[in-house]
Design a protein around this motif. Structure first.
Motif, PDB file in Angstrom:
ATOM      1  N   LEU A  32      72.580  41.603  -5.268  1.00  0.00           N
ATOM      2  CA  LEU A  32      71.286  41.544  -5.908  1.00  0.00           C
ATOM      3  C   LEU A  32      70.554  43.164  -6.373  1.00  0.00           C
ATOM      4  N   MET A  33      71.053  44.239  -5.739  1.00  0.00           N
ATOM      5  CA  MET A  33      70.805  45.455  -5.988  1.00  0.00           C
ATOM      6  C   MET A  33      71.328  45.820  -7.367  1.00  0.00           C
ATOM      7  N   ILE A  34      72.498  45.550  -7.609  1.00  0.00           N
ATOM      8  CA  ILE A  34      73.108  45.714  -8.760  1.00  0.00           C
ATOM      9  C   ILE A  34      72.466  45.082 -10.018  1.00  0.00           C
ATOM     10  N   SER A 117      81.622  56.273 -12.818  1.00  0.00           N
ATOM     11  CA  SER A 117      81.149  54.883 -12.575  1.00  0.00           C
ATOM     12  C   SER A 117      81.440  54.768 -10.959  1.00  0.00           C
ATOM     13  N   GLN A 118      82.232  55.481 -10.376  1.00  0.00           N
ATOM     14  CA  GLN A 118      82.569  55.481  -9.027  1.00  0.00           C
ATOM     15  C   GLN A 118      81.511  56.296  -8.264  1.00  0.00           C
ATOM     16  N   VAL A 136      87.126  51.825  -0.377  1.00  0.00           N
ATOM     17  CA  VAL A 136      87.174  50.169  -0.615  1.00  0.00           C
ATOM     18  C   VAL A 136      85.715  49.741  -1.020  1.00  0.00           C
ATOM     19  N   PHE A 137      84.805  49.942  -0.238  1.00  0.00           N
ATOM     20  CA  PHE A 137      83.280  49.712  -0.690  1.00  0.00           C
ATOM     21  C   PHE A 137      83.040  50.278  -1.984  1.00  0.00           C
ATOM     22  N   THR A 142      81.820  49.548  -7.697  1.00  0.00           N
ATOM     23  CA  THR A 142      82.229  50.120  -8.983  1.00  0.00           C
ATOM     24  C   THR A 142      82.415  48.904 -10.135  1.00  0.00           C
ATOM     25  N   LEU A 143      83.230  48.017  -9.620  1.00  0.00           N
ATOM     26  CA  LEU A 143      83.539  46.796 -10.383  1.00  0.00           C
ATOM     27  C   LEU A 143      82.332  46.140 -10.776  1.00  0.00           C
TER      28      LEU A 143
END
Length: 241
Positions: A32-34, A117-118, A136-137, A142-143
């Motif tokens: 939702l945030m993305i 991006s990361q 990992v998060f 990022t993806l």
């Protein structure tokens, strides 16, 4: 004995359901945030909030500006300095990650290998640190950013939440603080100097650069020329328009 097994079984099933529910809730929140921040400017970031707690009493400087109000030299400078594959990759530099994991397995510390991006995902949503679970998060987020946000949006958010000095966040605040001009008016040398401190903005100074920082500035300027100058970032600048 059977009664104890049944009780343990119920406890384990409840724990599994709880963990699954928690993971699903976290994933939904980040999704939702993305989606929200694809269109709305983030009011702050996880990194800035953590710094406010750590650096209590330090005045925070940050002013949001759209990408078309930032000199084209600035995205070019950070691409040249931090992530020269930014326009081509899908968020992760798999070669750099493989090298970092190999070094980690051999006993070295877990180092960055982070793309722009990361770094955007980390600064916006996560805590500081080199823990494997955080990486990992970071990879997952990022993806998500790359799937939902265009490159120009990733760059815009990155430049607005990056740290350029103690309490100085975003390129507009940095430009005003160090050069007394808006980010729109940054020239090549000024953009390169700001980009040069990004690996460690508390250690390196924009206003009083060490010989190492000046060496990095010269290297970044060479990379900017080799990439083709501001014409190289024209695709993402035009995306914004």
């Amino acid at each position: 004995m059977k009664g104890i097994k049944r009780i343990l079984g119920r406890i384990i099933r409840k724990l599994v359901r709880y963990v699954c529910f928690t993971v699903a809730a976290v994933l939904l929140f980040f999704a939702l945030m993305i989606g929200l921040f694809r269109y709305l400017d983030p009011p702050t970031s996880a990194f800035i909030l953590s710094e406010k707690v750590t650096l209590e009493g330090v005045n925070t400087q940050q002013t949001w500006v759209d990408l078309d109000d930032i000199s084209s030299w600035m995205p070019l400078a950070v691409i040249a300095s931090e992530d020269q594959k930014f326009l081509q990759h899908w968020g992760l530099d798999t070669h750099a990650i493989a090298e970092a994991i190999s070094d980690y397995r051999q006993g070295d510390g877990l180092r960055g290998a982070s793309t722009i991006s990361q770094q955007t995902a980390k600064n916006l949503f996560l805590w500081n640190g080199r823990q494997l679970i955080r990486k990992v998060f970071e990879a997952g987020l990022t993806l998500g950013l790359e799937a939902v946000w265009p490159k120009w949006r990733i760059m815009e958010v990155y430049l607005n939440i990056a740290e350029f000095g103690t309490g100085i966040y975003g390129v507009e605040a940095a430009s005003q603080h160090y050069f007394g001009i808006p980010a729109k008016r940054l020239n090549q040398a000024q953009a390169a100097r700001l980009a040069a401190v990004l690996p460690s903005p508390k250690r390196y100074s924009v206003s009083n650069p060490s010989s190492y920082v000046l060496q990095r500035v010269r290297w970044i300027e060479r990379q900017m020329r080799q990439l083709g100058g501001v014409a190289y970032v024209a695709p993402i600048m035009e995306q914004k328009q």
